[in-house]
Design an enzyme around this catalytic site. Structure first.
Site, PDB file in Angstrom:
ATOM      1  CG  HIS A 222     -43.256   0.284  20.560  1.00 49.48           C
ATOM      2  ND1 HIS A 222     -44.168  -0.241  21.446  1.00 49.48           N
ATOM      3  CD2 HIS A 222     -42.229   0.749  21.323  1.00 49.48           C
ATOM      4  CE1 HIS A 222     -43.719  -0.102  22.680  1.00 49.48           C
ATOM      5  NE2 HIS A 222     -42.546   0.512  22.632  1.00 49.48           N
TER       6      HIS A 222
ATOM      7  CB  SER B 279     -43.023   1.673  25.779  1.00 47.59           C
ATOM      8  OG  SER B 279     -42.409   0.486  25.386  1.00 47.59           O
TER       9      SER B 279
HETATM   10  C1  GTR Z   1     -38.746  -3.119  25.113  1.00 49.21           C
HETATM   11  C2  GTR Z   1     -39.409  -3.976  26.140  1.00 49.21           C
HETATM   12  C3  GTR Z   1     -40.859  -3.645  26.170  1.00 49.21           C
HETATM   13  C4  GTR Z   1     -41.116  -2.157  26.239  1.00 49.21           C
HETATM   14  C5  GTR Z   1     -40.093  -1.333  25.468  1.00 49.21           C
HETATM   15  C6  GTR Z   1     -39.992   0.140  25.859  1.00 49.21           C
HETATM   16  O1  GTR Z   1     -37.455  -3.454  24.860  1.00 49.21           O
HETATM   17  O2  GTR Z   1     -39.179  -5.313  25.819  1.00 49.21           O
HETATM   18  O3  GTR Z   1     -41.484  -4.322  27.228  1.00 49.21           O
HETATM   19  O4  GTR Z   1     -41.191  -1.747  27.529  1.00 49.21           O
HETATM   20  O5  GTR Z   1     -38.816  -1.814  25.584  1.00 49.21           O
HETATM   21  O6  GTR Z   1     -40.239   0.524  26.972  1.00 49.21           O
HETATM   22  O7  GTR Z   1     -39.578   0.918  25.007  1.00 49.21           O
END
Ligand code: GTR
Length: 426
Positions: free
Chosen positions: A405, A264
């Site tokens: 995710h 992420s």
């Molecule tokens: C989210 C963000 C993403 C990603 C994620 C993370 O809120 O919009 O770009 O980086 O966080 O890092 O968990």
């Protein structure tokens, strides 16, 4: 009356995490992806075709690197070397007796500034100087394992009551809460080492430039990085490079075999670390999305404007000029991946992670591939996305797995198999 109305609107825009957002409807409809130009990584800004490795290395790579440095992640304003590193703890029987554990404190001192971060390292006992995965964690080293010897960071951390984290402090309660994301024993069994750092020790993840590493470089009176100077992603990448500096000095480690990994926002970080520091042997970006592997110009899921508004501190301020203006970018994220060539790079997506735009992540790997081909390496051969859970393990590798995710054992299985194939001496 007017004032209270404005206040009401402001309040309704204020999220619980203290950030302002306006109405934003992400596009998740493929038919609404705009037509856009994919810039050619093998044509210079002045229109010269890059036909050989020399021109890539002497001209095209530097100009791309310079663009991403000045306009996306920001430049590191100066040089700062490690003042001291110390093994503060060592255990000979970690990971069910299969690994040595080291906890290494890395200290930086300059004038009145002082910062240290701790690297937790597991090395398989039966391999001398193994290749190793290096990656940041989100909530502290002790969250990745139930190993009671892992030290608890005293750095600022985002509250997460479900992990027992309140008042921005870590405690014993959060030990092991992120075990599911770190396949420590699998990694050790495969003959790899693992090193991890709590990213907040390098720079706390908040829109505040008075803490972390940034103030070390301020000129007198400066309180915020200048337009083209580093945001937090570049600061985290800097921390990974300094960790590599330390690893070059540690006799237990072969610093030429370090695979930088991240998930992420930390996957955005691993890509930038690998692009900006060619000592990293290979790079893994897990579900990195916007500002990571995903093409910005598709505007699918998270966009440049959205990310710069939610996280104003991640990129350099120059990047904000591309808010709602992605088409003006003379590059896209496939050229970030191309900067890693010819070293192996793995881009991984998750089916349900639409916010990160899996197709945009895949296409970036595909469009980076001609640069790998220039080096005689194989990238993504087809522009058609591989089927679900059907990984492609070329020098440029890609998979989309089912699920959300996250980082799962499936992901680690793929990274290990691919590293076995792609890293020299394996
Ligand atoms: C989210 C963000 C993403 C990603 C994620 C993370 O809120 O919009 O770009 O980086 O966080 O890092 O968990």
């Amino acid at each position: 009356m007017k004032v209270s109305f404005i206040l009401l609107i402001m309040l309704s825009c204020l999220l619980s995490n203290g950030q302002f957002v306006d109405k934003f409807e992400p596009n998740y409809d493929e038919s609404k992806v705009p037509e856009f130009v994919v810039t050619d990584p093998l044509t210079t800004f002045k229109g010269r075709k890059v036909k050989n490795i020399r021109v890539w290395q002497k001209q095209r790579r530097p100009e791309l690197l310079n663009f991403f440095t000045e306009n996306v992640y920001g430049r590191v304003p100066g040089e700062l070397k490690i003042s001291e590193w110390k093994v503060v703890e060592r255990g000979e029987n970690a990971v069910n007796g299969k690994a040595v554990r080291k906890q290494v404190d890395i200290l930086f001192e300059k004038e009145n500034n002082k910062l240290h971060f701790n690297v937790l390292i597991y090395l398989p006992k039966d391999v001398v100087k193994p290749p190793l995965f290096l990656g940041y964690n989100f909530y502290g080293n002790h969250t990745i394992t139930d190993d009671v010897n892992v030290l608890i960071s005293d750095a600022w951390v985002r509250d997460n009551p479900s992990f027992g984290i309140i008042n921005n402090q870590l405690t014993e309660q959060s030990r092991g809460v992120r075990i599911n994301r770190w396949a420590v024993e699998k990694i050790i069994d495969a003959g790899y080492g693992l090193a991890t750092i709590y990213y907040g020790e390098v720079d706390p993840d908040k829109n505040d430039f008075s803490d972390g590493i940034h103030p070390f470089f301020y000129k007198s009176g400066q309180q915020h990085p200048a337009l083209g100077e580093w945001g937090s992603i570049a600061a985290w990448a800097w921390g990974l490079s300094r960790t590599l500096d330390y690893m070059e000095k540690d006799d237990d480690i072969d610093a030429t075999k370090v695979i930088v990994f991240g998930h992420s926002r930390l996957g955005k970080t691993s890509l930038w670390a690998g692009a900006s520091d060619e000592r990293f042997a290979a790079v893994i970006s897990n579900n990195s999305g916007c500002g990571g592997a995903a093409l910005s110009k598709r505007k699918f899921g998270e966009t440049v404007e959205r990310i710069n508004k939610s996280f104003p501190h991640w990129f350099c301020d120059n990047f904000k000029s591309y808010n709602l203006n992605e088409e003006a970018l003379p590059v896209d994220q496939h050229e970030l991946i191309a900067l890693i060539a010819p070293r192996p790079v793995y881009v991984a997506s998750a089916e349900q992670d639409k916010w990160a735009d899996p197709k945009g992540e895949f296409l970036a790997a595909y469009y980076a591939s001609p640069v790998y081909n220039l080096f005689g390496k194989q990238g993504m051969v087809s522009g058609k996305m591989p089927a679900l859970n059907q990984p492609v393990h070329n020098t440029v590798a890609y998979h989309i797995r089912s699920g959300i995710h996250d980082v799962t054992d499936y992901d680690w299985d793929q990274y290990i198999k691919w590293a076995n194939k792609q890293l020299p001496d394996r």
